[in-house]
Scaffold this motif. Structure first.
Motif, mmCIF file in Angstrom:
data_model
loop_
_atom_site.group_PDB
_atom_site.id
_atom_site.type_symbol
_atom_site.label_atom_id
_atom_site.label_comp_id
_atom_site.label_asym_id
_atom_site.label_seq_id
_atom_site.Cartn_x
_atom_site.Cartn_y
_atom_site.Cartn_z
ATOM 1 N N ILE A 7 -61.558 58.705 -42.822
ATOM 2 C CA ILE A 7 -60.809 58.035 -42.148
ATOM 3 C C ILE A 7 -59.699 59.033 -41.440
ATOM 4 N N LEU A 8 -59.643 59.089 -40.264
ATOM 5 C CA LEU A 8 -58.829 59.702 -39.341
ATOM 6 C C LEU A 8 -57.494 59.152 -39.150
ATOM 7 N N VAL A 9 -56.445 59.908 -39.412
ATOM 8 C CA VAL A 9 -55.034 59.603 -39.407
ATOM 9 C C VAL A 9 -54.428 60.303 -38.184
ATOM 10 N N ILE A 10 -53.916 59.566 -37.222
ATOM 11 C CA ILE A 10 -53.258 60.493 -36.048
ATOM 12 C C ILE A 10 -51.811 59.752 -35.778
ATOM 13 N N ASP A 11 -50.983 60.757 -36.206
ATOM 14 C CA ASP A 11 -49.585 60.123 -36.203
ATOM 15 C C ASP A 11 -48.692 61.693 -36.274
ATOM 16 N N ASP A 12 -47.654 61.685 -35.172
ATOM 17 C CA ASP A 12 -46.879 62.917 -35.058
ATOM 18 C C ASP A 12 -45.866 63.090 -36.159
ATOM 19 N N SER A 13 -45.682 61.903 -36.888
ATOM 20 C CA SER A 13 -44.751 62.055 -38.180
ATOM 21 C C SER A 13 -45.460 62.546 -39.342
ATOM 22 N N MET A 66 -44.831 59.877 -42.127
ATOM 23 C CA MET A 66 -45.715 58.738 -42.031
ATOM 24 C C MET A 66 -46.984 59.108 -42.480
ATOM 25 N N ARG A 67 -47.688 60.383 -41.846
ATOM 26 C CA ARG A 67 -49.010 60.738 -42.119
ATOM 27 C C ARG A 67 -49.023 61.044 -43.589
ATOM 28 N N GLY A 68 -48.275 61.631 -44.398
ATOM 29 C CA GLY A 68 -48.282 61.841 -45.704
ATOM 30 C C GLY A 68 -48.323 60.516 -46.475
ATOM 31 N N LYS A 69 -47.381 59.545 -45.934
ATOM 32 C CA LYS A 69 -47.333 58.419 -46.971
ATOM 33 C C LYS A 69 -48.890 57.503 -46.809
ATOM 34 N N HIS A 93 -60.724 57.532 -50.295
ATOM 35 C CA HIS A 93 -61.177 57.752 -49.027
ATOM 36 C C HIS A 93 -60.861 59.365 -48.660
ATOM 37 N N ILE A 94 -61.793 59.801 -47.974
ATOM 38 C CA ILE A 94 -61.778 61.212 -47.427
ATOM 39 C C ILE A 94 -60.956 61.159 -46.025
ATOM 40 N N ILE A 95 -59.850 61.946 -45.939
ATOM 41 C CA ILE A 95 -58.922 61.904 -44.829
ATOM 42 C C ILE A 95 -59.087 63.175 -43.948
ATOM 43 N N LEU A 96 -58.919 62.819 -42.689
ATOM 44 C CA LEU A 96 -58.660 63.760 -41.659
ATOM 45 C C LEU A 96 -57.290 63.463 -41.018
ATOM 46 N N GLU A 97 -56.346 64.787 -40.898
ATOM 47 C CA GLU A 97 -55.126 64.278 -40.130
ATOM 48 C C GLU A 97 -55.001 65.094 -38.761
ATOM 49 N N ALA A 98 -54.351 64.170 -37.775
ATOM 50 C CA ALA A 98 -54.019 65.137 -36.565
ATOM 51 C C ALA A 98 -52.785 64.592 -36.102
#
Length: 125
Positions: free
Chosen positions: A4-10, A13-16, A26-31
């Motif tokens: 799952i890709l999480v795209i959020d500038d905060s 919020m990304r951490g939460k 789940h395996i996470i990617l962050e942007a």
């Protein structure tokens, strides 16, 4: 377990969101911005994308449109603080699978992810 890709500038919020997803296995990617998220989506083909609407540079609506234009069949769930019905409608018309309000409730987030992943699995058959 899904990628799952999480795209959020905060960062908060990304951490939460990521902590909820990791606890569910789940395996996470962050942007942290839209352009980076778009590049990561193209390079990694995640099973699902969670994205914010309001971000500097490239907003979530442009990301949805760009991924659809590239014919990348990745379900996208918009996680936003914008509660206007017109925004929700616009997201859905552009191709988002769902819209969830921030901050997301753990049960609602996981339920929606499971739902869109099941629909994707069915569509891929």
């Amino acid at each position: 377990m899904a990628l799952i890709l999480v795209i959020d500038d905060s960062l908060y919020m990304r951490g939460k969101i990521c902590s909820i997803l990791r606890l569910d296995g789940h395996i996470i990617l962050e942007a942290d911005n839209g352009l980076k998220g778009l590049q990561m989506a193209s390079a990694n083909s995640p099973d699902c994308i969670l994205l914010d609407i309001i971000m500097p540079g490239m907003d979530g609506l442009k990301i949805i449109k760009s991924l659809k234009d590239q014919h990348l069949n990745i379900p996208m769930i918009v996680v936003t603080a914008d509660i206007q019905e017109s925004t929700r409608k616009q997201c859905m018309e552009l191709g988002a699978a769902a819209v969830i309000n921030k901050p997301p409730k753990e049960e609602e987030l996981l339920s929606m992810i499971n739902k869109v992943l099941a629909l994707k699995k069915e569509a891929d058959r």
